[in-house]
Write a protein that holds these residues in place. Sequence first.
Motif, PDB file in Angstrom:
ATOM      1  N   ARG A  83      36.389  32.328 -25.941  1.00 40.54           N
ATOM      2  CA  ARG A  83      37.041  32.376 -26.992  1.00 40.54           C
ATOM      3  C   ARG A  83      37.594  33.645 -27.243  1.00 40.54           C
ATOM      4  NH1 ARG A  83      34.879  31.122 -32.494  1.00 40.54           N
ATOM      5  NH2 ARG A  83      36.499  31.921 -33.756  1.00 40.54           N
ATOM      6  N   ARG A  86      41.157  33.036 -26.164  1.00 40.97           N
ATOM      7  CA  ARG A  86      42.011  32.329 -27.032  1.00 40.97           C
ATOM      8  C   ARG A  86      42.313  33.256 -28.224  1.00 40.97           C
ATOM      9  NH1 ARG A  86      37.847  28.561 -26.355  1.00 40.97           N
ATOM     10  NH2 ARG A  86      36.940  28.979 -28.295  1.00 40.97           N
ATOM     11  N   GLU A  87      41.545  34.067 -28.693  1.00 38.72           N
ATOM     12  CA  GLU A  87      42.099  34.712 -29.838  1.00 38.72           C
ATOM     13  C   GLU A  87      43.172  35.804 -29.226  1.00 38.72           C
ATOM     14  OE1 GLU A  87      41.085  34.885 -32.865  1.00 38.72           O
ATOM     15  OE2 GLU A  87      39.262  33.753 -32.882  1.00 38.72           O
TER      16      GLU A  87
END
Length: 115
Positions: A83, A86-87
């Motif tokens: 995650r 992706r950020e």
Amino acid sequence: MRVTTDLWVSALLRRVFAAGGFAAVVKRGAAEAGAVFVFARSRLGEVALFGPAPQTSYDSAKPDDRFFTLLGSGDDAAMLDARLEREKKFDPDIWVVEIEAGAVPVEELLSVKTD
């Protein structure tokens, strides 16, 4: 006036160390206004990822506060790392701070919104 992200992160590190925990800046972002993500580890192996709360969480009377929301938790650190990756692709100016809060709950170190 909102404090810079650099100063805010420094204050967070001091609060964590003062509470007997450990903290490190994993990724340094934009000094003035980078978004902050906090990766929290417990001493029992559980992990949690906190990110900036949505704009609707902010109070117009206190627009300078920084609020966070829980983005994920559990014992699967790889999922939370993915995650974060992706950020980083979406916004390369983010900050990533990893903490082990010690005896103090993370919610006492961060302003966490549950809405």
